[in-house]
Design an enzyme around this catalytic site. Structure first.
Site, PDB file in Angstrom:
ATOM      1  N   HIS A 224      32.484  92.112  33.390  1.00 23.92           N
ATOM      2  CA  HIS A 224      31.135  91.811  32.913  1.00 23.92           C
ATOM      3  C   HIS A 224      30.884  90.308  33.079  1.00 23.92           C
ATOM      4  O   HIS A 224      31.818  89.534  33.304  1.00 23.92           O
ATOM      5  CB  HIS A 224      31.006  92.206  31.444  1.00 23.92           C
ATOM      6  CG  HIS A 224      30.845  93.676  31.209  1.00 23.92           C
ATOM      7  ND1 HIS A 224      30.347  94.205  30.039  1.00 23.92           N
ATOM      8  CD2 HIS A 224      31.102  94.740  32.015  1.00 23.92           C
ATOM      9  CE1 HIS A 224      30.309  95.527  30.117  1.00 23.92           C
ATOM     10  NE2 HIS A 224      30.774  95.883  31.298  1.00 23.92           N
TER      11      HIS A 224
ATOM     12  N   GLU B  77      30.103  87.866  30.974  1.00 24.45           N
ATOM     13  CA  GLU B  77      30.752  86.917  30.056  1.00 24.45           C
ATOM     14  C   GLU B  77      32.248  86.824  30.343  1.00 24.45           C
ATOM     15  O   GLU B  77      32.834  85.738  30.296  1.00 24.45           O
ATOM     16  CB  GLU B  77      30.547  87.350  28.594  1.00 24.45           C
ATOM     17  CG  GLU B  77      29.089  87.342  28.132  1.00 24.45           C
ATOM     18  CD  GLU B  77      28.385  88.664  28.390  1.00 24.45           C
ATOM     19  OE1 GLU B  77      28.826  89.443  29.274  1.00 24.45           O
ATOM     20  OE2 GLU B  77      27.384  88.946  27.710  1.00 24.45           O
TER      21      GLU B  77
ATOM     22  N   CYS C 299      28.233  92.785  24.968  1.00 21.42           N
ATOM     23  CA  CYS C 299      28.733  94.064  24.456  1.00 21.42           C
ATOM     24  C   CYS C 299      29.985  93.771  23.603  1.00 21.42           C
ATOM     25  O   CYS C 299      30.490  92.646  23.610  1.00 21.42           O
ATOM     26  CB  CYS C 299      29.072  94.999  25.626  1.00 21.42           C
ATOM     27  SG  CYS C 299      30.613  94.601  26.470  1.00 21.42           S
TER      28      CYS C 299
ATOM     29  N   CYS D 142      32.812  92.009  25.475  1.00 24.26           N
ATOM     30  CA  CYS D 142      32.567  90.601  25.800  1.00 24.26           C
ATOM     31  C   CYS D 142      32.513  89.733  24.546  1.00 24.26           C
ATOM     32  O   CYS D 142      32.991  88.598  24.549  1.00 24.26           O
ATOM     33  CB  CYS D 142      31.280  90.481  26.606  1.00 24.26           C
ATOM     34  SG  CYS D 142      31.431  91.210  28.242  1.00 24.26           S
TER      35      CYS D 142
END
Lengths: 162, 162
Positions: free
Chosen positions: B59, B61, B89, B92
């Site tokens: 992801h 991040e 999320c 992250c």
């Protein structure tokens, strides 16, 4: 959902514990390991290599997921089981959902991790708090264009969903 | 804690939105981007590259954290700020805690992500459920040796804590 446990599950979990002990003894990182299987065959394992790889996300489960995806050349692990020497932290549990794993079996729990000095239980408490009550300074800044990425995504004809 | 917001914060956040739009247009992955700064200088950025890197943990991040750690040659990012085009999320957000970032500022929130088809809000609800109420089959198997890794860790004289 509750798992149906059989003797091979215990065997794989004992293997993760051995790997986790070995990981500390060899100085690779923290006392955690994970194994990913499909149809009771090992696809990959992973251990905590945060300090030696300079990667705070390199927990055992995330390392195992990355390794298994590499083996399968896929970004999802549907139908697979992950065995972890300890209950996954929120980061790793989130990763397990994103990877679409089918089953999670673990040995020690987050209170045991906490007693050994790890922040798992703390992070579980933090991430569900309202932004202004967290230890981490957290703020949403509402911007006019903040939905542009999603609109671009929705309107894209060539996107690969995940 | 609540952040003190200034104009450079808005600027960096607008940059993440542009990066996220670009990420979709170039087919690199999902509509998400993040930037990490220290003392208002960019250290690294990251975008969602899940599908193109075959890594469900890649992801925005997490990619940004890994890139920033690589730049700083460290496994912690103390004193740094992470700007994200969308609320992280749980995976992250967990990573942000483990990396010891100081501030998190984001633009869109998890309900906007949900409307665009992403599981962030679902995973937030799942991970705090009792094991047997989760969609993910989850079970703890208590084993006699389950604390061995932690005991090895506590007794190790050469461990690097993180």
């Amino acid at each position: 959902m509750t798992a149906q446990i059989n003797s091979i599950d215990k065997y794989f979990l004992q293997q993760t514990i051995e790997l986790a002990v070995e990981n500390v003894k060899t100085g690779k990182g923290g006392p955690f390991a994970a194994i990913i299987t499909k149809d009771d065959k090992i696809i990959a394992n992973g251990t905590n290599i945060v300090t030696t790889s300079h990667d705070p996300t390199a927990h055992a489960e995330i390392s195992a997921i990355r390794n298994a995806c590499n083996v399968l050349n896929d970004f999802q692990l549907e139908g697979c089981t992950i065995y972890s020497s300890c209950e996954p932290c929120p980061m790793c549990l989130g990763a397990i959902y994103w990877a679409r794993l089918k089953r999670l079996l673990f040995a020690a729990d987050k209170s045991q991790a906490e007693k050994a000095g790890f922040d798992d239980a703390f992070i579980y408490k933090e991430i569900i708090l309202p932004y202004n009550q967290r230890n981490l300074t957290t703020e949403q800044i509402v911007l006019q264009e903040d939905n542009f990425p999603f609109e671009t995504w929705i309107n894209s004809n060539s996107k690969i969903e995940y």
